[in-house]
Motif scaffolding. Structure first.
Motif, PDB file in Angstrom:
ATOM      1  N   LYS A  21       0.845  -1.194   0.000  1.00 24.01           N
ATOM      2  CA  LYS A  21       0.000   0.000   0.000  1.00 24.01           C
ATOM      3  C   LYS A  21       0.886   1.253   0.000  1.00 24.01           C
ATOM      4  O   LYS A  21       2.004   1.229   0.512  1.00 24.01           O
ATOM      5  N   ILE A 348      -3.273  -3.280  12.516  1.00 23.08           N
ATOM      6  CA  ILE A 348      -4.120  -3.320  11.314  1.00 23.08           C
ATOM      7  C   ILE A 348      -3.809  -2.129  10.408  1.00 23.08           C
ATOM      8  O   ILE A 348      -3.729  -2.265   9.181  1.00 23.08           O
ATOM      9  N   LYS A 351      -0.835  -2.780   8.277  1.00 22.75           N
ATOM     10  CA  LYS A 351      -1.116  -3.643   7.131  1.00 22.75           C
ATOM     11  C   LYS A 351      -1.704  -2.849   5.968  1.00 22.75           C
ATOM     12  O   LYS A 351      -1.608  -3.271   4.800  1.00 22.75           O
ATOM     13  N   LEU A 352      -2.271  -1.700   6.276  1.00 22.52           N
ATOM     14  CA  LEU A 352      -2.839  -0.821   5.248  1.00 22.52           C
ATOM     15  C   LEU A 352      -1.837   0.244   4.797  1.00 22.52           C
ATOM     16  O   LEU A 352      -2.189   1.156   4.048  1.00 22.52           O
ATOM     17  N   ALA A 394     -10.564   5.695   7.207  1.00 29.23           N
ATOM     18  CA  ALA A 394     -11.065   4.436   6.648  1.00 29.23           C
ATOM     19  C   ALA A 394     -10.402   3.235   7.322  1.00 29.23           C
ATOM     20  O   ALA A 394     -11.056   2.218   7.599  1.00 29.23           O
ATOM     21  N   GLY A 395      -9.111   3.374   7.614  1.00 29.28           N
ATOM     22  CA  GLY A 395      -8.384   2.301   8.283  1.00 29.28           C
ATOM     23  C   GLY A 395      -8.870   2.069   9.702  1.00 29.28           C
ATOM     24  O   GLY A 395      -8.978   0.914  10.155  1.00 29.28           O
ATOM     25  N   LYS A 397     -11.863   2.708  10.812  1.00 30.98           N
ATOM     26  CA  LYS A 397     -13.192   2.085  10.691  1.00 30.98           C
ATOM     27  C   LYS A 397     -13.043   0.587  10.405  1.00 30.98           C
ATOM     28  O   LYS A 397     -13.781  -0.243  10.960  1.00 30.98           O
ATOM     29  N   LYS A 398     -12.086   0.235   9.566  1.00 27.07           N
ATOM     30  CA  LYS A 398     -11.865  -1.175   9.260  1.00 27.07           C
ATOM     31  C   LYS A 398     -11.368  -1.914  10.493  1.00 27.07           C
ATOM     32  O   LYS A 398     -11.819  -3.042  10.773  1.00 27.07           O
ATOM     33  N   ALA A 399     -10.454  -1.278  11.226  1.00 24.79           N
ATOM     34  CA  ALA A 399      -9.948  -1.910  12.458  1.00 24.79           C
ATOM     35  C   ALA A 399     -11.076  -2.129  13.458  1.00 24.79           C
ATOM     36  O   ALA A 399     -11.166  -3.184  14.104  1.00 24.79           O
ATOM     37  N   LYS A 400     -11.943  -1.151  13.575  1.00 22.32           N
ATOM     38  CA  LYS A 400     -13.085  -1.285  14.490  1.00 22.32           C
ATOM     39  C   LYS A 400     -13.971  -2.446  14.091  1.00 22.32           C
ATOM     40  O   LYS A 400     -14.413  -3.244  14.935  1.00 22.32           O
ATOM     41  N   MET A 401     -14.249  -2.547  12.797  1.00 18.42           N
ATOM     42  CA  MET A 401     -15.103  -3.628  12.309  1.00 18.42           C
ATOM     43  C   MET A 401     -14.473  -4.997  12.567  1.00 18.42           C
ATOM     44  O   MET A 401     -15.157  -5.952  12.965  1.00 18.42           O
ATOM     45  N   MET A 402     -13.163  -5.102  12.399  1.00 19.18           N
ATOM     46  CA  MET A 402     -12.483  -6.376  12.552  1.00 19.18           C
ATOM     47  C   MET A 402     -12.295  -6.783  14.014  1.00 19.18           C
ATOM     48  O   MET A 402     -12.286  -7.977  14.332  1.00 19.18           O
TER      49      MET A 402
END
Length: 404
Positions: A21, A348, A351-352, A394-395, A397-402
């Motif tokens: 990325k 996380i 990783k992004l 965005a990252g 939010k993705k970490a929260k979801m995961m």
């Protein structure tokens, strides 16, 4: 005119990828990135005039000496010190603080008092604790409030005729809070106390005037200011530097050596034992040239825009808490997601391709105050963009979801 896209072209590392990325570098409070203009100066030193300084009669030594001392003059001008010899080259902020703490070992006694703040980096806590252990002096702490601000009325009440030293950071590395150092310096001087300001986090964002501040000591690190690691500076008023004994013994810091007695060199060499980081000092001067070419007012204005935008966007995420909500702060945001460890969020994000700092940021008392293990810290520089902040949001939010 300031154009962030043009600025970013000066920084080779910003074009690389991490984990496939595009790199988003938000760890500037730990170490800023280095522009090609400074990298070129480092390469030029080792390619063309690498030599030891001050003692050589040959051409390379004289050239290296001239450039090294010219860098000292650049730093003097940048911080508006009265004399070039009030600028001591160090390996960084921590070195400068320890140099002063060591010097005061012979000046303090039992019953004397030292004041630090609750917002300090460990580098501005531990040396003073060690000093108190050596001298019997007492360490007192300016408390903080929930917004991450110092309670200045309590500081005023801590001052007494026993106060000999006051040490405060200009800006908190963990929260971004800008401390009212003008008031702190003025009040401390009413009691005859000396003041050291840790400028590691302030110098990348503002341009301190040490004479206008009337500060006794000011320390900074080049690696926070687009310069190399392992290089920094201590400003000290001439009168104080003459009172303090040398920090280290060896070559360069002497006037005359016999087995019966050694006499010490004049300032600044009295505090610069051994072969210094010659290239680092020269590159520090080049980094200041680079940042001044952009302008610190311009830098501050742009970074404040990034701070406001990132704060607004992150607060739109449910169950996200920002720590450090002072009205006076710089481009640092420390935050957590409820019920999620900051290390996991940082992993996380990495990783992004997004580089943030997680943990207590060498400011464990602040984390203890908030009863948290640490935070995710995103710190912005003038080469960052709003698009990168969008990627961070965005990252997260993705970490929260995961992780929820």
């Amino acid at each position: 005119m300031f154009n962030v896209d043009d600025i970013r072209k000066d920084f080779p590392i910003l074009s690389r990828k991490v984990n496939g990325k595009p790199l988003v570098y938000f760890d500037n409070a730990a170490t800023s990135q280095t522009p090609q203009q400074v990298i070129d100066v480092i390469v030029d030193y080792y390619s063309n005039y690498n030599a030891n300084i001050h003692r050589g009669v040959h051409s390379l030594s004289q050239e290296a000496t001239d450039k090294y001392e010219h860098a000292r003059q650049k730093i003097q001008k940048h911080f508006n010190a009265k004399h070039a010899h009030e600028i001591i080259f160090t390996s960084g902020t921590t070195h400068g603080i320890n140099l002063v703490a060591n010097g005061f070992s012979s000046l303090l006694k039992k019953g004397d008092e030292i004041i630090v703040s609750a917002l300090e980096h460990h580098s501005n806590i531990v040396p003073w604790q060690m000093l108190c252990e050596r001298t019997g002096a007492t360490l007192k702490v300016i408390p903080m409030n929930q917004d991450g601000e110092l309670i200045i009325s309590d500081f005023d009440n801590l001052l007494s005729d026993n106060t000999k030293l006051v040490f405060v950071n200009h800006i908190s590395n963990a929260l971004g809070t800008i401390n009212p150092i003008e008031h702190i310096i003025k009040q401390a001087h009413l009691y005859g106390a000396a003041v050291l300001i840790d400028g590691a986090q302030s110098c990348p964002h503002i341009k301190p005037d040490v004479q206008a501040l009337d500060v006794d000591f000011y320390v900074a690190s080049a690696h926070k200011m687009c310069g190399p690691t392992g290089q920094g500076m201590l400003y000290g008023k001439e009168s104080w530097l003459k009172k303090l004994p040398p920090y280290q013994g060896g070559g360069e810091m002497i006037a005359e050596v016999t087995f019966e007695k050694t006499t010490y060199a004049d300032l600044p060499h009295k505090f610069e034992a051994g072969t210094p980081n010659i290239c680092g000092g020269i590159a520090f001067g080049a980094a200041l040239d680079y940042m001044n070419s952009i302008g610190f007012d311009t830098i501050a204005q742009y970074e404040n825009e990034l701070l406001e935008y990132a704060t607004q966007e992150l607060l739109n995420i449910d169950e996200l808490t920002i720590y450090g909500t002072s009205q006076q702060k710089t481009s640092v945001i420390s935050f957590n997601l409820d019920g999620i460890h900051p290390y996991d969020v940082g992993t996380i994000l990495d990783k992004l391709g997004i580089a943030v700092r997680t943990g207590h940021h060498c400011a464990q008392p602040i984390m203890d105050f908030y009863c948290i293990p640490g935070t995710v810290r995103a710190s912005f520089a003038f080469y960052n963009t709003k698009a990168e902040i969008d990627a961070l949001v965005a990252g997260v939010k993705k970490a929260k979801m995961m992780l929820a």
